[in-house]
Design a protein around this motif. Structure first.
Motif: not given
Length: 330
Positions: A119-120, A147-149, A110-112
């Protein structure tokens, strides 16, 4: 803009960041989105790299605001958001915590999406869930890094013990807690010492005491009807008057030095250690410019001692949160 490193092995960031919560929530309704976006862009022009938001601000609308403002500018920002503090539409003033692994995976998506990024740079657990072992929550957060997120992990309002347990599961790069002249808790509860020992960056939020240390607030009547501070113990009745007397002394020192009270208060926070990166919040460019100027302000040992004498730990009247919200601080 001067820079600081978020922990010995962490990223290099602007010496102060920008707390974005008040652009969308808590202090007043009817937020001016045009001025908020202009403030975000001005922050980039001034060299501020750390922008701080959370999914609970709004809820969700603050992340969406940043997503719109940062379109085409994402590479200029070290973007931090938070999850795990829950509000419901039915009871917007009530708070809960959710640190379940399945919620971690749901919240990041949701944030992305709202922030318009893949990513964050920094992802915080906003409040520790007392029903879920911190090892399980941080384990799920670590999967997001793999996962690179997410690039770096953080905790917000966590105890020194919780930080140490989390750090054993995955490197915690930042711990965010309220810290200012009138909130000295991290000095007393061992959190600042634990951050130094573990090499964790410390991110003070509300370094201006939710605006109180600016000297601009003279009465509870200054707040809008829906302003969160109307219901905060430190801003009520006798507590307000007692705290205002302390701020007046800070204002006298600031006037003698030829600076704003807010700049003096921010300079005090910055002087507490190179691993501190405060995130004063504002939704107006004029206050942003004042805050950034504090980075260049040097305080002598005598000035720091005088401020400590005015605001020793524990002198502020009233709790910083209601009893219900304080139960989530662990």
């Amino acid at each position: 803009m001067k820079t600081r490193r978020l922990g010995p092995q962490g990223p290099s960031l602007s010496a102060i960041g920008l707390g974005c919560m008040g652009m969308s929530d808590f202090y007043t309704t009817g937020a001016d989105e045009r001025e908020a976006i202009a403030t975000l862009h001005r922050a980039l022009d001034l060299g501020i790299s750390l922008f701080d938001t959370a999914d609970v601000y709004g809820p969700h609308s603050n992340e969406a605001l940043l997503g719109r403002a940062l379109k085409g500018k994402r590479e200029q920002v070290f973007l931090a958001s938070k999850f795990g503090l829950v509000r419901t539409p039915e009871q917007p003033a009530s708070r809960g915590a959710n640190g379940r692994p399945e919620y971690v995976r749901q919240a990041i998506e949701g944030s992305l999406a709202r922030l318009g990024t893949d990513h964050l740079d920094l992802y915080y657990l906003h409040r520790v869930d007392p029903q879920v072992p911190i090892e399980e929550t941080v384990g799920a957060m670590a999967e997001l890094v793999q996962a690179g997120k997410v690039r770096y992990l953080g905790l917000s309002e966590a105890s020194a013990e919780t930080l140490e347990r989390a750090h054993r599961v995955h490197t915690i790069s930042a711990l965010q807690s309220e810290y200012s002249l009138w909130t000295r808790d991290p000095e007393e509860n061992g959190v600042l010492a634990a951050c130094r020992r573990l090499g964790v960056g410390f991110v003070p939020y509300s370094p201006l005491g939710r605006g109180f240390l600016t000297g601009a607030l003279k009465s509870p009547a200054d707040f809008a009807a829906d302003d969160y501070r109307r219901f905060s113990p430190r801003f009520q009745g006798e507590n307000f008057a007692r705290n205002l007397a302390l701020v007046d002394k800070v204002a006298e020192l600031a006037a003698a030095k030829g600076v704003k009270p807010a700049q003096l208060a921010l300079a005090w926070v910055l002087a507490q250690g190179e691993h501190l990166v405060p995130i004063p919040g504002t939704k107006q460019r004029k206050y942003l410019d004042e805050n950034v100027a504090a980075v260049e302000l040097s305080l002598s040992a005598a000035e720091l001692a005088e401020l400590d004498a005015i605001f020793p730990a524990g002198i502020a009247a009233g709790g910083r949160y209601s009893a219900e919200v304080m139960r989530l601080v662990q």
